[in-house]
Design a protein around this motif. Structure first.
Motif, mmCIF file in Angstrom:
data_model
loop_
_atom_site.group_PDB
_atom_site.id
_atom_site.type_symbol
_atom_site.label_atom_id
_atom_site.label_comp_id
_atom_site.label_asym_id
_atom_site.label_seq_id
_atom_site.Cartn_x
_atom_site.Cartn_y
_atom_site.Cartn_z
ATOM 1 N N THR A 76 0.982 -1.042 0.161
ATOM 2 C CA THR A 76 0.053 -0.142 -0.411
ATOM 3 C C THR A 76 0.715 1.190 -0.236
ATOM 4 O OG1 THR A 76 -1.537 -0.717 1.269
ATOM 5 C CG2 THR A 76 -2.053 1.192 1.062
ATOM 6 N N CYS A 77 2.050 1.286 0.842
ATOM 7 C CA CYS A 77 3.241 2.483 0.547
ATOM 8 C C CYS A 77 3.437 2.597 -0.840
ATOM 9 C CB CYS A 77 4.003 2.519 2.140
ATOM 10 S SG CYS A 77 3.612 2.214 3.628
ATOM 11 N N ASP B 226 2.024 1.591 -3.458
ATOM 12 C CA ASP B 226 1.253 2.375 -4.737
ATOM 13 C C ASP B 226 0.623 4.145 -4.538
ATOM 14 O OD1 ASP B 226 -2.100 0.804 -5.653
ATOM 15 O OD2 ASP B 226 -0.475 1.417 -6.237
ATOM 16 N N THR B 227 0.736 3.792 -2.269
ATOM 17 C CA THR B 227 0.209 5.998 -1.867
ATOM 18 C C THR B 227 1.007 6.781 -2.256
ATOM 19 O OG1 THR B 227 -1.477 4.040 0.076
ATOM 20 C CG2 THR B 227 -1.275 6.677 -0.208
ATOM 21 N N ILE B 228 2.748 6.464 -2.151
ATOM 22 C CA ILE B 228 3.722 7.151 -1.443
ATOM 23 C C ILE B 228 3.536 7.876 -2.328
ATOM 24 C CG2 ILE B 228 5.890 7.822 -0.761
ATOM 25 C CD1 ILE B 228 5.458 6.023 1.442
ATOM 26 N N PRO B 229 3.998 8.007 -4.021
ATOM 27 C CA PRO B 229 4.557 8.744 -4.642
ATOM 28 C C PRO B 229 3.548 10.223 -4.581
ATOM 29 C CG PRO B 229 4.743 6.716 -5.541
ATOM 30 C CD PRO B 229 3.630 6.315 -4.173
ATOM 31 N N ILE B 230 1.874 9.445 -5.447
ATOM 32 C CA ILE B 230 0.654 9.963 -5.434
ATOM 33 C C ILE B 230 0.456 11.384 -3.862
ATOM 34 C CG2 ILE B 230 -1.101 8.784 -4.422
ATOM 35 C CD1 ILE B 230 -1.670 10.539 -7.737
ATOM 36 N N LEU B 231 0.680 10.505 -2.576
ATOM 37 C CA LEU B 231 1.102 11.461 -1.930
ATOM 38 C C LEU B 231 1.930 12.993 -1.451
ATOM 39 C CD1 LEU B 231 -0.842 10.948 1.284
ATOM 40 C CD2 LEU B 231 1.821 10.361 2.100
ATOM 41 N N LYS C 176 -6.763 8.017 -6.570
ATOM 42 C CA LYS C 176 -5.865 7.181 -6.003
ATOM 43 C C LYS C 176 -6.611 5.824 -5.421
ATOM 44 C CE LYS C 176 -2.290 4.602 -6.909
ATOM 45 N NZ LYS C 176 -1.283 4.166 -8.631
ATOM 46 N N ALA C 177 -7.666 6.498 -4.376
ATOM 47 C CA ALA C 177 -8.126 5.547 -3.371
ATOM 48 C C ALA C 177 -9.407 5.019 -3.882
ATOM 49 C CB ALA C 177 -8.439 6.799 -2.001
#
Lengths: 161, 173
Positions: free
Chosen positions: B42-43, B45-50, B136-137
């Motif tokens: 999940t990280c 997947d998530t960190i770039p968009i974050l 994204k989510a």
């Protein structure tokens, strides 16, 4: 694809701000650093909690209480939990996406996200202090009811499109 | 000691989440490993968009750091004030708490209750800076549906709140 669009947008804004006022770019940089440092621990924590829920909470429990078969009760339960917790809206998206993956319905998740972000039991005293008890109570009651309606409406629309 | 307590208080959620993970890992290493793998995936997947979202937030914060915007919403009337409430709520970043004192000030200056309810509700839940993360989510379809349904609902919530408040205020007198 989404990341690429936003990366291009960020590059575009960076060039514009750099050309207009280099000092403002330094402020943007400081702001980016501040936001990253203050938000990241929170986000990592919620990703960890979402991972724990996905692994440890049996899927049949999530589908039983928040699943498609519970079109009225599921959003009410979800809105209730959204109302009692407080935090950055991003937390609601991470948890919501995780519960969706685990079998919760769109109706429940949207009710949860709406309630989490718009209804704040923890923020109630501050809102009451600034805006008065009448305004706060009226907004609270109306918002709680509408978070369920928003969830149900989104669930119905998503099924039709 | 005070510093430690203050550090603990401001990092309560990360501490609780790590503690919960460690307890689960000790009780059931197999589940602990699955959680770790899920967390890692999940990280990634998530960190770039974050990070992109944080950059967008920083740009918007600089653009919004002007009293011009607050003065504009203060001086607007009728339909314009409703539209500005939506725009302001969507663009502003951060928690809603400063919105309460802004709302208080606007009401004292004669702003309609519906405008303040719209501003607070939109501020809380329809945030342009968070849009990349939301897409994204939840996916673009659900995000679009949520935004449209919520924006329309907030308008009716505002009207209903204003009407109810009038009834409550009249009964109180």
């Amino acid at each position: 694809m989404v990341e690429l669009i936003y990366l291009l947008l960020i590059i575009f804004f960076t060039i514009i701000v750099f050309v207009k006022d280099k000092n403002k770019l330094k402020i943007v940089g400081k702001g980016f650093k501040h936001v990253t440092l203050s938000f990241t621990p929170y986000v990592l924590a919620i990703i960890l909690i979402a991972s724990i829920i996905q692994v440890c909470v049996p899927q049949n429990i999530i589908t039983r209480y928040l699943g498609e078969d519970n079109q009225i009760i599921a959003p009410v339960i979800a809105a209730f939990f959204g109302a009692i917790f407080d935090g950055p809206t991003i937390v609601a998206f991470v948890l919501g996406a995780s519960l969706l993956e685990s079998g919760a319905s769109i109706t429940a998740i949207i009710a949860f996200i709406s309630s989490f972000s718009m209804v704040g039991l923890i923020a109630f005293p501050l809102e009451k202090k600034e805006l008065g008890i009448r305004f706060t109570l009226v907004r609270f009651i109306v918002t709680v009811v509408f978070t369920v309606i928003i969830g149900i409406a989104c669930g119905i629309i998503m099924k039709k499109i | 000691m005070k510093k430690i307590i203050s550090l603990l208080k401001s990092n309560l959620l990360p501490i609780i989440s790590v503690a919960a993970f460690l307890v689960i890992f000790i009780v059931s290493p197999e589940k602990g490993e699955k959680i770790a793998v899920k967390f890692k995936d999940t990280c990634i997947d998530t960190i770039p968009i974050l990070l992109l979202m944080f950059a967008l937030l920083a740009f918007i914060k600089v653009a919004m750091d002007s009293d011009v915007i607050k003065n504009t919403i203060e001086k607007s009337k009728g339909v314009k004030s409703v539209l500005f409430a939506y725009m302001f709520g969507m663009l502003v970043s951060g928690p809603i708490y400063p919105g309460y004192s802004l709302g208080n000030m606007l009401i004292k200056k004669g702003m309609q209750v519906r405008v303040v309810v719209i501003m607070l509700s939109v501020w809380a839940t329809l945030k342009i800076p968070l849009l990349p993360f939301e897409v994204k989510a939840l996916g673009i379809k659900l995000t679009a549906v949520r935004w449209i349904v919520t924006a329309i609902s907030i308008f009716f919530m505002a009207l209903l709140s204003e009407k109810m408040l009038k009834v409550v205020d009249n009964k109180g007198e």
